[in-house]
Scaffold this active site. Structure first.
Site, PDB file in Angstrom:
ATOM      1  N   ARG A 135      -1.144  -4.859   3.232  1.00  0.00           N
ATOM      2  CA  ARG A 135      -0.988  -3.983   4.390  1.00  0.00           C
ATOM      3  C   ARG A 135       0.398  -4.058   5.030  1.00  0.00           C
ATOM      4  NH1 ARG A 135      -1.275  -4.576   9.714  1.00  0.00           N
ATOM      5  NH2 ARG A 135      -1.811  -2.761  10.976  1.00  0.00           N
TER       6      ARG A 135
ATOM      7  N   PHE B  59     -14.540  -3.808   1.213  1.00  0.00           N
ATOM      8  CA  PHE B  59     -15.579  -2.890   0.731  1.00  0.00           C
ATOM      9  C   PHE B  59     -15.601  -2.848  -0.789  1.00  0.00           C
ATOM     10  CE2 PHE B  59     -13.854  -0.875   4.754  1.00  0.00           C
ATOM     11  CZ  PHE B  59     -14.694  -1.626   5.567  1.00  0.00           C
TER      12      PHE B  59
ATOM     13  N   ASP C 220      -6.731  -6.142  12.601  1.00  0.00           N
ATOM     14  CA  ASP C 220      -8.117  -5.680  12.444  1.00  0.00           C
ATOM     15  C   ASP C 220      -9.107  -6.843  12.476  1.00  0.00           C
ATOM     16  OD1 ASP C 220      -7.630  -2.989  12.387  1.00  0.00           O
ATOM     17  OD2 ASP C 220      -7.511  -2.850  10.203  1.00  0.00           O
TER      18      ASP C 220
ATOM     19  N   ARG D 201       0.828  -1.215   0.000  1.00  0.00           N
ATOM     20  CA  ARG D 201       0.000   0.000   0.000  1.00  0.00           C
ATOM     21  C   ARG D 201       0.857   1.258   0.000  1.00  0.00           C
ATOM     22  NH1 ARG D 201      -2.247   0.581   6.164  1.00  0.00           N
ATOM     23  NH2 ARG D 201      -0.465  -0.349   7.203  1.00  0.00           N
TER      24      ARG D 201
ATOM     25  N   GLU E  60     -19.200   3.987   0.051  1.00  0.00           N
ATOM     26  CA  GLU E  60     -18.532   3.348  -1.083  1.00  0.00           C
ATOM     27  C   GLU E  60     -19.440   3.174  -2.302  1.00  0.00           C
ATOM     28  OE1 GLU E  60     -18.549   2.166   2.006  1.00  0.00           O
ATOM     29  OE2 GLU E  60     -16.482   2.472   2.671  1.00  0.00           O
TER      30      GLU E  60
END
Lengths: 337, 276
Positions: A165, A81, A115, A8, A56
């Site tokens: 990530r 998402f 997460d 990222r 979104e």
């Protein structure tokens, strides 16, 4: 393989670098610029960065409309998402009319880490692969992310690209060539083909190098484009090694394992094993610990490779690659078309 | 104005004939939108059917995509494609899909049909227009039932946030959605207050009164720094007595030979528009 950077971050930096030379794209964000790496672009080119808030569905369909004016929106959010919250907007408003929208999502797979399961997309590649007109890309390292970002901007049509990530080793140098739809054979070998996508490539390379010392020669192929799939490279490698293992930080249903099975079962049925998430949700934890628990780590891969090679040798004893090649000339011709 | 009323009647006849020939479609919601679409295509919008990709053209997005027979009739009447193509609606190999497809139908600005998405796409167009410094306007027609979609309210927030005064949304408020009256299915009143609360200019008109539609578009042009929504009160199935305000005629339903004849008689008593 000592320097590390997350995909990222690499993406965010690539946007800035590419953005200095070309003005034909903008970036859309749904309040996760810090998470997707696009904050680099936001801070450098605020007038080319559009904030849509945590909404979104509107963002994706707005990107469809925006793209009709000839400027390419790069729509960014987390993979969960991008592939589920707003997937019908992607399907009907972007893919169906084949609009020039690039979707780049971070936080895929167990690599997402602490997460937990709600934010670890284990389905995105499968979902995007099933949508007509979509190109699906999962680069392996920061260099490939940059090259792929440029390549998708040159490609006129909808693309989904997955980043990552956690920091991963830099595998390629500046001379590396990325081409949409081409798989790259990184390491040649005869015993088994390791077809890896995304961050699994560095694990595949690590295992391949380790096993060389013990006389097992793995062929490592980087499948960074999952759709369109480089059938020729895959089939050639399968014909050569007669045993393949797919490696992905994604559900083994519908992603890379699905894609490779579809090709090989049609053209070249081959002994195959899959490394990936075995149809379950993840959980919170550090990526390396999760990789271990869900069998995506080095030791798990070594075990599967050894097993696969042993099974192959049991069935294939006495048969040579050369003989097999002669046996399938028509098939190769078909693939080359 | 008389000419626009005549044009609207012509479009209504085409809509009924198209759906009759197709054997399915959405007559009710097409007929309620005809007058608004007539004013847009034959009065309001700067468009050129000879040059459908003219970059400064105004854009129209039919977010309630199921009403596409009304759009197709307007586009054919405007010369974007031959009128005879209208009678291929919903058939195999046709350039007129059951819901609008921008790749196959000249003049269609956005593929729509999944409710809420056309509205967002129009917002994207208006945003891009501002970004590249073009002064075209974007018009988007939504159904009232479509307002159930959460995406609409995401978009409503977004359009006012970006002060999209080049965007006009029109609500075809015919009071009926697929199954029943809005009030029975999912009540969204107070509607005008909702749009006001989302920081839009709001206008409320009779969506079959052509001077009122024209005035509303003119007013919208003078309003700055906010998008405009026109809540247009309409009658589902407008112009055909047995279809008016009757949920049965939402779709997918087509008038039979007898019903078509009655409907066309009611509209102006003149003969069919022939399949050239």
């Amino acid at each position: 393989m000592n320097k590390k950077m997350s995909l990222r971050e690499a993406f965010g930096k690539a946007l800035v670098k590419i953005g200095r030379n070309r003005k034909d794209f903008v970036v859309f964000d749904a309040d996760v610029a810090g998470g997707t790496g696009t904050y680099h672009f936001r801070d450098t080119f605020p007038e080319r960065f559009f904030q849509f808030g945590i909404a979104e569905q509107n963002m994706f369909a707005a990107a469809a409309g925006f793209s009709t004016l000839g400027i390419t929106p790069i729509v960014t959010t987390y993979a969960v998402f991008a592939s589920m919250r707003a997937i019908e907007q992607v399907r009907n408003s972007i893919a169906y009319p084949k609009l020039n929208v690039k979707i780049v999502a971070s936080h895929p797979g167990l690599d997402t880490g602490p997460d937990g399961a709600t934010h670890q997309a284990v389905e995105d590649l499968a979902i995007y692969r099933a949508i007509p007109n979509m190109v699906v890309i999962s680069p392996a390292d920061p260099v490939e992310v940059e090259k792929a970002t440029e390549a998708i901007l040159d490609y006129p049509g909808p693309v989904y690209m997955r980043t990552g990530r956690s920091p991963v080793p830099i595998i390629f140098d500046e001379n590396y060539k990325f081409e949409i739809g081409r798989a790259n054979t990184i390491l040649e070998g005869e015993d088994v083909s390791l077809f890896a996508t995304g961050i699994m490539l560095h694990r595949a390379l690590e295992v391949a190098q380790y096993l060389r010392k013990y006389g097992i020669y793995c062929e490592v192929v980087n499948i960074s484009t999952l759709k369109p799939l480089d059938k020729e490279t895959i089939i050639r490698s399968a014909i050569k090694t007669k045993a393949v293992i797919t490696m992905e930080d994604h559900n083994v249903i519908g992603g890379l394992a699905g894609a490779i099975s579809e090709v090989l079962s049609y053209y070249e049925p081959t002994l195959m094993r899959t490394i990936g998430i075995k149809d379950c949700f993840g959980e919170s934890g550090e990526p390396n610990d999760l990789a271990k628990k869900y069998h995506l780590d080095r030791d798990s891969i070594i075990k599967i490779v050894e097993e696969t090679v042993a099974i192959k040798n049991k069935f294939m004893r006495g048969r040579k690659w050369k003989d097999l090649k002669i046996k399938y000339p028509s098939l190769l011709a078909q693939v080359e078309e | 104005m008389d000419k626009l009323y005549q044009k609207a009647t012509k479009l209504r006849k085409l809509v009924l004939q198209m759906i009759h020939q197709a054997g399915s479609g959405h007559p009710g919601g097409s007929l309620s939108a005809v007058d608004i679409i007539t004013v847009l295509y034959f009065y309001e919008m700067r468009i050129d059917s000879k040059n459908p990709n003219w970059e400064n053209r105004d854009r129209f997005v039919l977010s309630k995509g199921h009403a596409c027979p009304a759009l197709y009739a307007a586009l054919a009447e405007k010369g974007f494609f031959p009128k005879k193509d209208l009678f291929s609606l919903r058939k195999i190999n046709s350039r007129l899909q059951g819901h609008p497809d921008m790749l196959t139908t000249p003049g269609v600005e956005m593929s729509t049909g999944s409710l809420g998405q056309g509205f967002s796409a129009a917002i994207g167009m208006a945003l891009a227009g501002k970004y590249i410094g073009k002064n075209f306007r974007v018009y988007v027609l939504l159904g009232d039932g479509e307002l159930d979609e959460g995406e609409v309210w995401e978009g409503a927030m977004c359009a006012s946030h970006y002060e999209l005064d080049n965007l006009v949304a029109i609500i075809d408020y015919n009071g009926l959605q697929s199954d029943n009256y809005n009030t029975k299915t999912m009540n969204f009143e107070p509607l005008v207050e909702k749009w006001k609360a989302f920081n839009w200019y709001t206008l409320e008109i009779d969506g079959h009164n052509i001077p009122q539609i024209v005035n509303a578009f003119n007013r919208a042009k003078r309003l700055k720094r906010k998008p405009t929504v026109i809540v247009a009160h309409t009658v589902k199935g407008k112009g055909v007595s047995f279809m008016e305000d009757n949920p049965k005629w939402h779709g997918s339903l087509a008038p039979d030979d007898e019903q078509l004849k009655i409907a066309l008689d009611e509209l102006d008593g003149k003969e069919l528009i022939t399949n050239e």
